[in-house]
Design a protein around this motif. Structure first.
Motif, mmCIF file in Angstrom:
data_model
loop_
_atom_site.group_PDB
_atom_site.id
_atom_site.type_symbol
_atom_site.label_atom_id
_atom_site.label_comp_id
_atom_site.label_asym_id
_atom_site.label_seq_id
_atom_site.Cartn_x
_atom_site.Cartn_y
_atom_site.Cartn_z
ATOM 1 N N VAL A 188 -1.698 -0.350 7.431
ATOM 2 C CA VAL A 188 -2.830 -1.119 6.923
ATOM 3 C C VAL A 188 -2.688 -2.564 7.389
ATOM 4 O O VAL A 188 -1.647 -3.198 7.163
ATOM 5 N N TYR B 218 0.842 -1.204 0.000
ATOM 6 C CA TYR B 218 0.000 0.000 0.000
ATOM 7 C C TYR B 218 0.873 1.248 0.000
ATOM 8 O O TYR B 218 2.057 1.220 0.321
ATOM 9 N N LYS C 81 -5.246 9.622 0.821
ATOM 10 C CA LYS C 81 -5.913 8.343 0.550
ATOM 11 C C LYS C 81 -4.864 7.243 0.488
ATOM 12 O O LYS C 81 -3.748 7.462 0.016
ATOM 13 N N ARG D 167 -7.967 -2.587 7.559
ATOM 14 C CA ARG D 167 -8.178 -1.423 8.428
ATOM 15 C C ARG D 167 -6.968 -0.499 8.274
ATOM 16 O O ARG D 167 -5.818 -0.929 8.419
ATOM 17 N N ALA D 168 -7.246 0.783 7.979
ATOM 18 C CA ALA D 168 -6.176 1.770 7.806
ATOM 19 C C ALA D 168 -6.171 2.725 8.995
ATOM 20 O O ALA D 168 -7.212 3.291 9.350
ATOM 21 N N GLU E 95 -9.985 4.773 4.811
ATOM 22 C CA GLU E 95 -9.284 4.815 3.524
ATOM 23 C C GLU E 95 -8.845 6.221 3.156
ATOM 24 O O GLU E 95 -7.741 6.429 2.646
ATOM 25 N N SER E 96 -9.704 7.216 3.423
ATOM 26 C CA SER E 96 -9.391 8.596 3.030
ATOM 27 C C SER E 96 -9.997 9.564 4.050
ATOM 28 O O SER E 96 -11.001 10.228 3.782
ATOM 29 N N MET F 40 -10.561 -2.009 1.401
ATOM 30 C CA MET F 40 -10.961 -1.689 2.777
ATOM 31 C C MET F 40 -12.105 -2.571 3.288
ATOM 32 O O MET F 40 -12.442 -2.522 4.469
#
Length: 373
Positions: free
Chosen positions: A345, A276, A295, A313-314, A327-328, A309
Motif C-alpha cells: 500500500v 495495513y 481485503k 493504492r493497493a 482494496e478488495s 483508498m
C-alpha cells in the motif's frame, strides 16, 4: 569475473521549513514612548517561534514528515543593525529547545528597539538516511517594534503560516480569511480605506494573482478578504500570499508594493502515519474454490480508516508477481494457494494534470485539463 555496481535511484525528498509563531504573542510589538510600555512585552511573556521542518519521501522509506527531533548542527543567530551574533546557551535573552519534536524552538525574552528590528536567523541540518546526504534548513524571522502612536497596518490570516491538511479527515475546500488591524482598530470591514489582494507563489519563485493562470484549478474564488481554495487540486503544498493597501483618508492604493502589509500561509498535504493488514482470507480454503476476495484494511492513529483508498493504492502480489489491484480484488484461488500472497500500500499523492512528453497538458474536447492520481 565482471562486476557492475547497481545503486538505488531514490526520489529527492520534498523539503519544507517555516517559522511559526506559537500561541497568541506576535512578532510585531508596539512601544508607547509616553508610558514606556511595550505591547507585547517579551520580557514578561516571551515570543515563541518554532521552525517547522518537514520532509516528504515519495519512496515511503522515511515514514515521518516532521523531522525536528532529528535535526543536527542546529543554531540561531541574532542580527541587529547588520551585526550577526550566534545565540549561545548562556544568552539569557533567548531559550532554545535542544531535543524532542519541538527541537529548535526559540523563546525570545527581549524586546526589539524602535527602528532597530531583530532578524532571527535559523539554520539546521538533516541527514537523509537513504543517501547519506545532508539537507540544510534555513529560514529567517523578523521581530520589530513600531511606535504605538503611529501604528502600521497589521495583516493576519486565519490559516497558520504552515497549515497541515489531512485529506482523510479534513474537507478539500478551505476558506482563508484576512484581517487588517491598525493599532486597536479593525479595518477589515471598512472597504473605503483598504484593499486586499491574493497571490500564489509559483514554482519559479514569483508571485502572481491567484486565479490568473488558467491552470489554477485550486482557486475557487478570491473575493475581497476571503480566498477559497480546493486543496485536492493544489499539489503536495501551495503557498498563498495576501497583501493589503491602507489609507486612513479613504484612498487605498490600487496595487500593493513591497512596503505594504503581507501575510502568508503554506498549505501542506500530509497523511498521518498508517499501517495495513490483510483480512477476509482464511489460512485454508475449501477444495473447488476458484476465486477469493481478500481485503486490505488501513489503520491510523484513530483506528481503521474507512476511506483510506481515496489516497492510497493497493497492489497485490503472488511472490513477486502482480496479480491484482485495489482494496478488495477478486483473485484466482490458484494464484493465492500456489505462492505467498502479499499486498503493498502506497500513497497515490496529489492530483496531477496529464501531460504529453513535451509537458503540454492533455485536455478534453471542451478544453478542460484531465487530472488523475
Amino acid at each position: 569475473m565482471k562486476r557492475k555496481r547497481i545503486e538505488i535511484n531514490y526520489k529527492p525528498l520534498h523539503v519544507h521549513v517555516a517559522i511559526n509563531e506559537v500561541g497568541s504573542i506576535a512578532s510585531l510589538q508596539t512601544y508607547d514612548a509616553a508610558t514606556g510600555v511595550y505591547e507585547a512585552d517579551y520580557t514578561l511573556t516571551p515570543l515563541v517561534l518554532l521552525p517547522q521542518c518537514d520532509v516528504i519521501d515519495r519512496d515511503g522509506i522515511i515514514k515521518e514528515h516532521n523531522i525536528n527531533a532529528k535535526l543536527i548542527n542546529l543554531k540561531w543567530n541574532e542580527i541587529i543593525n547588520g551585526k550577526k551574533t550566534l545565540i549561545e546557551s548562556t544568552n539569557n535573552s533567548y531559550e532554545i529547545t535542544q531535543d524532542g519534536t519541538n527541537k529548535g524552538q526559540i523563546k525570545v525574552k527581549k524586546n526589539a528597539a524602535l527602528l532597530h528590528p531583530i532578524t532571527l536567523d535559523f539554520e539546521a541540518e538533516y541527514l537523509d538516511t537513504r543517501t547519506n546526504q545532508i539537507i540544510v534548513f534555513k529560514r529567517t524571522k523578523l521581530v520589530k517594534c513600531i511606535n504605538a502612536t503611529d501604528a502600521n497596518p497589521l495583516l493576519t490570516l486565519d490559516s497558520e503560516s504552515t497549515h497541515l491538511w489531512n485529506p482523510w479527515e479534513d474537507a478539500a475546500q478551505q476558506i482563508i480569511t484576512a484581517k487588517l488591524m491598525v493599532g486597536e482598530t479593525d479595518y477589515t470591514s471598512d472597504t473605503a480605506k483598504r484593499k486586499f489582494f491574493w497571490y500564489k507563489l509559483r514554482e519559479n519563485g514569483t508571485l502572481t494573482l491567484a486565479g490568473s493562470d488558467e491552470l489554477d484549478m485550486d482557486i475557487i474564488s478570491a473575493n475581497d478578504n476571503v480566498l477559497v481554495v480546493d486543496r485536492d487540486m493544489m499539489g503536495e503544498k501551495q503557498t498563498y500570499v495576501c497583501k493589503a493597501t491602507f489609507s486612513p483618508t479613504g484612498s487605498p492604493a490600487a496595487s500593493p508594493t513591497d512596503a505594504d502589509s503581507t501575510a502568508t500561509t503554506t498549505v501542506v498535504r500530509r497523511l498521518p502515519p498508517f499501517d495495513y493488514d490483510i483480512i477476509n482470507i482464511p489460512n485454508r480454503i475449501a477444495p473447488g474454490t476458484t476465486v477469493v476476495q481478500p481485503k486490505v484494511i488501513v489503520v491510523g492513529p484513530k483506528g481503521i480508516i474507512s476511506n483510506a483508498m481515496q489516497e492510497l493504492r493497493a497492489t497485490w502480489y503472488k511472490d513477486n508477481t502482480v496479480i491484482g489491484t485495489g482494496e478488495s480484488p477478486k483473485l484466482s484461488a490458484v494464484d493465492v494457494t500456489s505462492g505467498l500472497l502479499g499486498v503493498e500500500v502506497v500513497d497515490k499523492g496529489n492530483y496531477k494534470m496529464l501531460a504529453v512528453t513535451d509537458e503540454k497538458i492533455i485536455t478534453t474536447n471542451d478544453g478542460k485539463a484531465i487530472i488523475t492520481k
